[in-house]
Design a protein around this motif. Structure first.
Motif, short mmCIF file in Angstrom:
data_model
loop_
_atom_site.label_atom_id
_atom_site.label_comp_id
_atom_site.label_asym_id
_atom_site.label_seq_id
_atom_site.Cartn_x
_atom_site.Cartn_y
_atom_site.Cartn_z
N MET A 55 -0.23 14.86 -2.94
CA MET A 55 0.68 14.24 -3.90
C MET A 55 0.24 12.84 -4.35
N TYR A 56 -0.34 12.08 -3.45
CA TYR A 56 -0.65 10.68 -3.79
C TYR A 56 -2.14 10.42 -3.92
N MET A 57 -2.93 11.46 -4.21
CA MET A 57 -4.37 11.25 -4.28
C MET A 57 -4.76 10.23 -5.35
N ALA A 58 -4.11 10.31 -6.50
CA ALA A 58 -4.44 9.36 -7.58
C ALA A 58 -4.08 7.94 -7.16
N ASP A 103 0.79 -1.23 0.00
CA ASP A 103 0.00 0.00 0.00
C ASP A 103 0.82 1.29 0.00
N THR A 104 2.15 1.19 -0.02
CA THR A 104 2.95 2.41 -0.04
C THR A 104 3.28 2.78 -1.48
N PRO A 105 2.83 3.93 -1.95
CA PRO A 105 3.09 4.29 -3.35
C PRO A 105 4.44 4.97 -3.54
N VAL A 106 4.90 4.99 -4.76
CA VAL A 106 6.03 5.84 -5.14
C VAL A 106 5.73 6.28 -6.57
N LYS A 107 6.10 7.50 -6.90
CA LYS A 107 5.83 7.98 -8.25
C LYS A 107 6.71 7.24 -9.26
N ARG A 108 6.07 6.70 -10.30
CA ARG A 108 6.83 6.10 -11.38
C ARG A 108 6.94 7.14 -12.48
N GLY A 109 8.10 7.73 -12.60
CA GLY A 109 8.25 8.82 -13.56
C GLY A 109 8.41 8.30 -14.98
N LYS A 110 7.94 9.11 -15.93
CA LYS A 110 8.30 8.81 -17.34
C LYS A 110 9.77 9.15 -17.51
N LYS A 111 10.09 10.36 -17.00
CA LYS A 111 11.48 10.80 -17.06
C LYS A 111 11.97 11.14 -15.66
N VAL A 112 12.94 10.40 -15.21
CA VAL A 112 13.48 10.58 -13.86
C VAL A 112 14.88 11.18 -13.95
N VAL A 113 15.12 12.21 -13.14
CA VAL A 113 16.48 12.73 -13.00
C VAL A 113 16.97 12.41 -11.60
#
Lengths: 444, 284
Positions: free
Chosen positions: B260-263, A259-269
């Motif tokens: 930030m994580y609403m979606a 249940d812990t999210p992390v952003k999966r970027g299209k472009k990550v720096v």
């Protein structure tokens, strides 16, 4: 012995498969058994390298691992994460004309083949109680050594898993978590009690800590540094600690099952050039991102292990060197780019790294929907604020003498909290020295 | 008793739940203003929750079941054992030793933080005024506790279904305008409520604290997820806060990061509704 890059970037399994027994023996037989072995001097904990390599050459793997464990309790880990190229292998005489002995791979090999990690039999109980704060490389080493010497050891860990940076920081594809767990279990078998969810300074008051006969602080360098530039709080910008913790400890790569999210970027720096930067970049790659590593100096100046740099490049991470971020650009309440400047590379300074100067007007924007800052860490302030009597040096690290004793007589420290952010092996070395000093003091 | 056993669990409304948990190390050291982190199972999030009170070796919490992990938490019953509870975390409230008049304002589930604060302020010898508010009568929590602990208590509902009609800022404004001596104000609630309510005390230069609740992971200063801008400086809510001077908090920054994580939260809820069996994840 590495898995193919195109295969490994799709999972979190180990990249480097290590030696087979035949390969290990053949490699060990290349060792010329120097009379004055430079490799031992190159090892921060002084492992008798020629002796263990000889044992491998003679196919006595058990003897080899016993020799290593006299000086290093965590060989399966160190064999994987030590910067051998600047330590033992860097000074190997065979490296002058050809390839040095792959000491790291040999260390890892014998540690892995040892079926159930054996622990030394603890000495007679001393009747003394020692508290260890932190269960990372320093804490585990100190705890193991103190338990071996007969003391009753309690380790306090603030997270819900033991292992510190070995668990939350270093990704599984570089250091599989079952290996770390096996080492932790071995330490527990020595009689060490590990209390997770215990935050010293909060859930364990300092007075309670100081009621032990001696204390070892191995709290590491857990405070992430930020660049301090415009736009840094935009959603999508992470410290490497956060990005890696969400994945390594909280399972964010398996979101939404975990249940812990992390952003999966299209472009990550990813910003930085150390091991942590390489780890973050390769984690992002495995989550399907197009990854650019931005570093202000040259590739040769990168503090990361050579293997990590090589692996990152093989896996298709774009290196953008001599480039420094100056501002984060946002759009719709999220980061959308990194404004950077090119750096002019000059002569190396006293530390051997290139001097750098911003090239005025060279600003440009790199597209990024996720940014990870891996620019270093300082000592975690939580406990240190609760111990105002503990002397600290200019960069905030705890001041220790040559055996790890702090300004409070019964409190010792080792690892990153004392040395500043460094390596696993150095943390273990300083922890072991401190443990032996604690033992000597308790037996006075 | 096993550590982290749920002693008592009950629904305070459709969405808000109260629990007493056996967590000796937390209970013995907790002070007003501090929080704990609950990690119900190995696949869940680490959820930061302010400690509402303690009794012996038990702690009291209240939470809104809003995401996957808090919804899971809301299904647990007395006797169930949580995987992890860690705390107390953060700095305690700066309560003066007596002779001050303090106003404690709670909104929505933020009211959960007010009893421990009122109790501590009272015990220190202060005159304690409570203001608690909710959208509607059914969502109002901890009124009985606050009635007992406060010297004066005002209750508001947005829709007027109970108490004074309107926001909690109403009675606060009246108190400020009345010219009564007020030394300190605490405001705890949703970001927008804290932002708006703290504007009431600004013209009167009353020291006003808010308890910030950004997204956290470890809660020990290790990750920087909870960074907030206060007085133009970066602070970590977990170790530098969670309470800060309301009048210098960058609210837009806080609320943007909270969203930030609403979606992802929605995605997770949909996934777990569809894969209901996954809630008995054997990952402990």
């Amino acid at each position: 012995m590495d898995r193919a890059a195109e295969e490994r970037i799709r999972d979190f399994s180990e990249v480097d498969l290590g030696f087979t027994a035949e390969e290990a023996v053949a490699e060990a037989q290349r060792c010329i058994q120097c009379k004055k072995p430079k490799c031992v001097e190159g090892c921060p904990v002084g492992i008798d390298i020629p002796a263990f390599v000889k044992a491998i050459a003679e196919e006595d793997f058990k003897k080899a691992v016993t020799i290593i464990k006299q000086d290093n309790m965590l060989p399966a880990i160190c064999g994987r994460v030590c910067p051998q190229e600047t330590q033992c292998q860097g000074v190997c005489i065979l490296g002058k004309k050809g390839n040095p002995i792959s000491i790291g791979h040999l260390e890892r090999f014998v540690a892995d083949v040892e079926e159930k990690r054996e622990c030394p039999i603890p000495a007679e109980p001393s009747g003394k109680k020692v508290a260890v704060v932190g269960s990372g490389p320093a804490g585990l080493s100190a705890a193991a050594e103190l338990a071996r010497l007969g003391h009753a050891v309690t380790v306090f860990e603030s997270l819900h898993e033991a292992g510190g940076v070995l668990m939350y920081g270093i990704p599984a594809f570089r250091l599989p978590k079952d290996i770390v767990q096996a080492e932790i279990d071995a330490v527990k078998r020595l009689g060490v009690e590990i209390k997770t969810n215990h935050v010293v300074g909060r859930s364990v008051p300092v007075e309670e800590l100081l009621s032990y006969d001696a204390v070892f602080l191995g709290t590491g360098a857990g405070l992430p540094y930020f660049m301090g530039i415009e736009g840094e709080n935009l959603p999508g910008i992470y410290s490497a600690n956060e990005f890696l913790t969400r994945v390594n400890l909280m399972g964010a790569q398996n979101f939404p099952i975990f249940d812990t999210p992390v952003k999966r970027g299209k472009k990550v720096v990813v910003i930085g050039g150390g091991n942590v930067a390489m780890d973050a970049a390769r984690v992002a790659k495995r989550m399907g991102s197009d990854v650019t590593l931005m570093y202000r100096r040259t590739e040769a100046d990168m503090p990361a292990r050579l293997d990590e740099v090589r692996h990152a490049k093989e896996e298709g991470i774009t290196f953008m060197t001599a480039t420094n971020p100056v501002r984060f650009v946002g759009e719709n309440n999220a980061v959308c780019g990194v404004e950077a400047v090119k750096m002019e590379i000059g002569e190396p300074g006293e530390d051997g790294r290139s001097s750098i100067k911003e090239i005025e007007g060279s600003n440009f924007v790199v597209e990024a929907d996720v940014v990870v800052e891996a620019i270093g860490q300082g000592p975690n302030p939580l406990l240190l604020r609760m111990m105002p009597d503990l002397a600290r040096n200019r960069n905030g690290s705890v001041t220790v003498n040559e055996v790890g004793q702090t300004s409070i007589a019964k409190v010792y420290a080792g690892g990153d909290v004392a040395t500043g952010a460094a390596t696993v092996i150095l943390a273990m070395g300083t922890a072991k020295d401190a443990a032996r000093a604690i033992d000597a003091k308790l037996r006075e | 008793m096993e550590e982290y056993t749920i002693i008592q669990a009950q629904a305070l409304s459709d969405a808000v739940f109260e629990m007493w948990i056996h967590a000796p190390q937390v209970a013995r050291n907790a002070k007003a203003g501090q929080f704990c982190i609950i990690h119900p199972d190995g696949a869940g999030e680490r959820v930061p929750l302010t400690i509402s009170g303690t009794e012996g070796d038990n702690i009291r919490i209240a939470f809104m079941a809003i995401g996957t992990t808090t919804k899971l938490l809301s299904t647990l019953k007395a006797g169930d054992v949580l995987r992890d509870v860690v705390g107390p975390l953060g700095c305690p409230s700066e309560i003066a030793e007596g002779n001050e008049t303090v106003v404690i304002v709670g909104g929505g589930v933020g009211v959960a933080c007010t009893p421990i604060l009122a109790e501590a302020a009272k015990k220190a010898g202060n005159y304690v005024i409570g203001i608690i508010g909710a959208r509607t009568k059914d969502l109002l929590i901890f009124e009985d506790d606050m009635k007992e602990l406060c010297d004066e208590l005002y209750v508001t509902t947005d829709d007027g279904s109970y108490g004074i009609k309107g926001f909690a800022s109403g009675p606060l404004k009246d108190l400020c305008e009345s010219g009564r001596k007020i030394d300190k104000v605490w405001i705890i609630g949703p970001g927008m409520m804290m932002k708006v309510t703290s504007e009431v005390t600004r013209p009167y230069n009353i020291k006003t604290f808010v308890s910030l609740n950004p997204v956290m992971v470890d809660g020990t200063g290790m990750c920087g997820s909870c960074r907030v801008t206060v007085g133009g400086e970066m602070k970590f809510a977990c170790v530098d806060g969670p309470e800060f001077d309301a009048h210098i908090v960058d609210w837009d920054d806080l609320m943007a990061r909270q969203r930030m994580y609403m979606a992802e939260e929605k995605q997770s809820l949909e996934y777990h509704e569809e894969h209901h069996e996954c809630r008995c994840r054997k990952v402990n």
